[in-house]
Design a protein around this motif. Structure first.
Motif, PDB file in Angstrom:
ATOM      1  N   VAL A  27      -1.346  -4.592  -2.330  1.00  8.77           N
ATOM      2  CA  VAL A  27      -0.057  -3.996  -2.683  1.00  8.77           C
ATOM      3  C   VAL A  27      -0.310  -2.517  -2.959  1.00  8.77           C
ATOM      4  O   VAL A  27      -1.144  -2.171  -3.796  1.00  8.77           O
ATOM      5  CB  VAL A  27       0.557  -4.688  -3.921  1.00  8.77           C
ATOM      6  CG1 VAL A  27       1.885  -4.047  -4.278  1.00  8.77           C
ATOM      7  CG2 VAL A  27       0.711  -6.183  -3.689  1.00  8.77           C
ATOM      8  N   THR A  51       5.105  -0.859  -1.232  1.00  9.34           N
ATOM      9  CA  THR A  51       6.230  -0.994  -2.145  1.00  9.34           C
ATOM     10  C   THR A  51       6.552   0.330  -2.822  1.00  9.34           C
ATOM     11  O   THR A  51       5.698   1.199  -2.963  1.00  9.34           O
ATOM     12  CB  THR A  51       5.953  -2.105  -3.189  1.00  9.34           C
ATOM     13  OG1 THR A  51       7.158  -2.388  -3.898  1.00  9.34           O
ATOM     14  CG2 THR A  51       4.863  -1.724  -4.168  1.00  9.34           C
ATOM     15  N   ASP A  82       8.224  -3.293   1.651  1.00 11.23           N
ATOM     16  CA  ASP A  82       8.908  -3.930   0.528  1.00 11.23           C
ATOM     17  C   ASP A  82       9.315  -2.872  -0.503  1.00 11.23           C
ATOM     18  O   ASP A  82       8.761  -2.824  -1.601  1.00 11.23           O
ATOM     19  CB  ASP A  82       7.958  -4.971  -0.093  1.00 11.23           C
ATOM     20  CG  ASP A  82       8.614  -5.798  -1.175  1.00 11.23           C
ATOM     21  OD1 ASP A  82       9.828  -6.045  -1.106  1.00 11.23           O
ATOM     22  OD2 ASP A  82       7.881  -6.217  -2.103  1.00 11.23           O
ATOM     23  N   GLY A 112      10.267  -4.215  -4.070  1.00 16.32           N
ATOM     24  CA  GLY A 112       9.369  -5.134  -4.768  1.00 16.32           C
ATOM     25  C   GLY A 112       9.778  -6.588  -4.710  1.00 16.32           C
ATOM     26  O   GLY A 112       9.284  -7.400  -5.491  1.00 16.32           O
ATOM     27  N   MET A 137       6.855  -9.071  -4.229  1.00 18.90           N
ATOM     28  CA  MET A 137       6.035  -9.256  -5.433  1.00 18.90           C
ATOM     29  C   MET A 137       6.677 -10.243  -6.394  1.00 18.90           C
ATOM     30  O   MET A 137       5.983 -10.984  -7.091  1.00 18.90           O
ATOM     31  CB  MET A 137       5.788  -7.913  -6.121  1.00 18.90           C
ATOM     32  CG  MET A 137       4.868  -7.002  -5.313  1.00 18.90           C
ATOM     33  SD  MET A 137       4.626  -5.382  -6.065  1.00 18.90           S
ATOM     34  CE  MET A 137       3.729  -5.790  -7.545  1.00 18.90           C
ATOM     35  N   ASN A 149      -0.760 -13.356  -9.770  1.00 22.59           N
ATOM     36  CA  ASN A 149       0.276 -12.577  -9.105  1.00 22.59           C
ATOM     37  C   ASN A 149      -0.025 -11.085  -9.201  1.00 22.59           C
ATOM     38  O   ASN A 149      -0.689 -10.644 -10.121  1.00 22.59           O
ATOM     39  CB  ASN A 149       1.649 -12.904  -9.697  1.00 22.59           C
ATOM     40  CG  ASN A 149       1.680 -12.723 -11.196  1.00 22.59           C
ATOM     41  OD1 ASN A 149       0.667 -12.702 -11.862  1.00 22.59           O
ATOM     42  ND2 ASN A 149       2.866 -12.591 -11.745  1.00 22.59           N
ATOM     43  N   PRO A 150       0.458 -10.300  -8.236  1.00 26.31           N
ATOM     44  CA  PRO A 150       0.263  -8.854  -8.331  1.00 26.31           C
ATOM     45  C   PRO A 150       1.138  -8.290  -9.436  1.00 26.31           C
ATOM     46  O   PRO A 150       2.306  -8.619  -9.523  1.00 26.31           O
ATOM     47  CB  PRO A 150       0.704  -8.352  -6.948  1.00 26.31           C
ATOM     48  CG  PRO A 150       1.612  -9.398  -6.422  1.00 26.31           C
ATOM     49  CD  PRO A 150       1.200 -10.691  -7.041  1.00 26.31           C
ATOM     50  N   GLN A 151       0.544  -7.478 -10.308  1.00 26.79           N
ATOM     51  CA  GLN A 151       1.304  -6.944 -11.439  1.00 26.79           C
ATOM     52  C   GLN A 151       1.179  -5.445 -11.589  1.00 26.79           C
ATOM     53  O   GLN A 151       1.683  -4.876 -12.545  1.00 26.79           O
ATOM     54  CB  GLN A 151       0.826  -7.595 -12.736  1.00 26.79           C
ATOM     55  CG  GLN A 151       1.041  -9.071 -12.756  1.00 26.79           C
ATOM     56  CD  GLN A 151       0.470  -9.694 -14.002  1.00 26.79           C
ATOM     57  OE1 GLN A 151      -0.116  -9.031 -14.836  1.00 26.79           O
ATOM     58  NE2 GLN A 151       0.631 -10.985 -14.124  1.00 26.79           N
ATOM     59  N   ILE A 185       0.261  -1.574  -9.223  1.00 25.73           N
ATOM     60  CA  ILE A 185       0.092  -0.940  -7.928  1.00 25.73           C
ATOM     61  C   ILE A 185      -1.042   0.058  -8.100  1.00 25.73           C
ATOM     62  O   ILE A 185      -0.908   0.986  -8.893  1.00 25.73           O
ATOM     63  CB  ILE A 185       1.391  -0.242  -7.478  1.00 25.73           C
ATOM     64  CG1 ILE A 185       2.508  -1.280  -7.426  1.00 25.73           C
ATOM     65  CG2 ILE A 185       1.194   0.431  -6.134  1.00 25.73           C
ATOM     66  CD1 ILE A 185       3.883  -0.699  -7.317  1.00 25.73           C
ATOM     67  N   SER A 228      -2.614  -3.627  -6.419  1.00 23.34           N
ATOM     68  CA  SER A 228      -3.114  -4.966  -6.717  1.00 23.34           C
ATOM     69  C   SER A 228      -3.679  -5.516  -5.423  1.00 23.34           C
ATOM     70  O   SER A 228      -3.149  -5.228  -4.349  1.00 23.34           O
ATOM     71  CB  SER A 228      -1.998  -5.914  -7.179  1.00 23.34           C
ATOM     72  OG  SER A 228      -1.571  -5.662  -8.481  1.00 23.34           O
ATOM     73  N   ARG A 281      -7.954 -12.072  -7.599  1.00 23.44           N
ATOM     74  CA  ARG A 281      -7.025 -10.958  -7.800  1.00 23.44           C
ATOM     75  C   ARG A 281      -7.723  -9.820  -8.528  1.00 23.44           C
ATOM     76  O   ARG A 281      -8.518 -10.037  -9.438  1.00 23.44           O
ATOM     77  CB  ARG A 281      -5.832 -11.404  -8.635  1.00 23.44           C
ATOM     78  CG  ARG A 281      -4.902 -10.239  -9.006  1.00 23.44           C
ATOM     79  CD  ARG A 281      -3.831 -10.622  -9.987  1.00 23.44           C
ATOM     80  NE  ARG A 281      -4.401 -10.890 -11.311  1.00 23.44           N
ATOM     81  CZ  ARG A 281      -3.700 -11.348 -12.340  1.00 23.44           C
ATOM     82  NH1 ARG A 281      -2.414 -11.623 -12.204  1.00 23.44           N
ATOM     83  NH2 ARG A 281      -4.277 -11.564 -13.500  1.00 23.44           N
TER      84      ARG A 281
END
Length: 195
Positions: free
Chosen positions: A82, A116, A140, A143, A146, A155-157, A159, A161, A174
């Motif tokens: 991401v 994003t 995206d 977002g 995400m 999960n991606p949290q 930027i 990620s 991750r």
């Protein structure tokens, strides 16, 4: 004379958006309970093979306007990054990602970006050209992709990620920080070695 709350509401929403979309070097997992993942000293979280959750539907238009569905890479190890063209840590890690992709694509590793918070795909295309990125990136800007990741999972949290998705489409690892070439390889190797 009535006072409108609209400017205050807009200001609060804008501040929240900036906070959520700012480049960061880390974060914490949402959700509670047993998350089944372990954070290593290197900042990379991993999940044992039998305890992984499936990646959500990650499909849509790429920054080049093509249609892409990450599920189409099932059977390969997928490295999902991401990023945003405006993000300094993303610019720092981009050459590392392209080098590792070039080295591992013949071994069944596919890289996919999720661009994003860029207001125009032109910025993302220019970024890819500048850094010689040859793998696809989903576009995206708001977002939405995400948000498809379940809370409490890997999960991606932030930027940038980066997630590693195993050959069965499940999230294996991750990182919530920019990655050096060495750390990226270290993140991919155990998943690539799985049979």
């Amino acid at each position: 004379m009535s006072v409108s709350r609209t400017p205050l509401t807009v200001a609060v929403a804008a501040a929240a958006t900036l906070l959520l979309s700012a480049c960061t070097s880390g974060g914490t997992s949402g959700g509670g309970g047993d998350t089944n993942f372990v954070m290593g000293k290197d900042g990379i979280s991993t999940v044992e093979k039998g305890k992984r959750t499936a990646a959500p539907d990650l499909s849509g238009k790429t920054i080049d306007g093509e249609q892409l569905d990450v599920a189409g890479y099932r059977g390969k190890v997928v490295v999902l990054n991401v990023w945003g063209s405006w993000c300094a840590p993303c610019r720092a890690e981009a050459p590392n990602f392209q080098k590792v992709y070039d080295d591992l694509k013949a071994d069944g590793v596919q890289f996919v970006g999720i661009n994003t918070r860029d207001t125009s795909s032109k910025n993302a295309v220019a970024f890819d050209k500048q850094y010689g990125i040859t793998y696809p990136s989903l576009y995206d800007p708001t977002g939405k992709l995400m948000l498809r990741f379940e809370k409490g999972t890997l999960n991606p949290q932030a930027i940038p990620s980066t997630l590693v998705i195993d050959r069965e489409g499940r999230i294996a690892a991750r990182s919530l920080a920019a990655l050096s070439e060495d750390k990226l390889r270290k993140m991919i190797s155990p998943v690539l070695a799985e049979k």
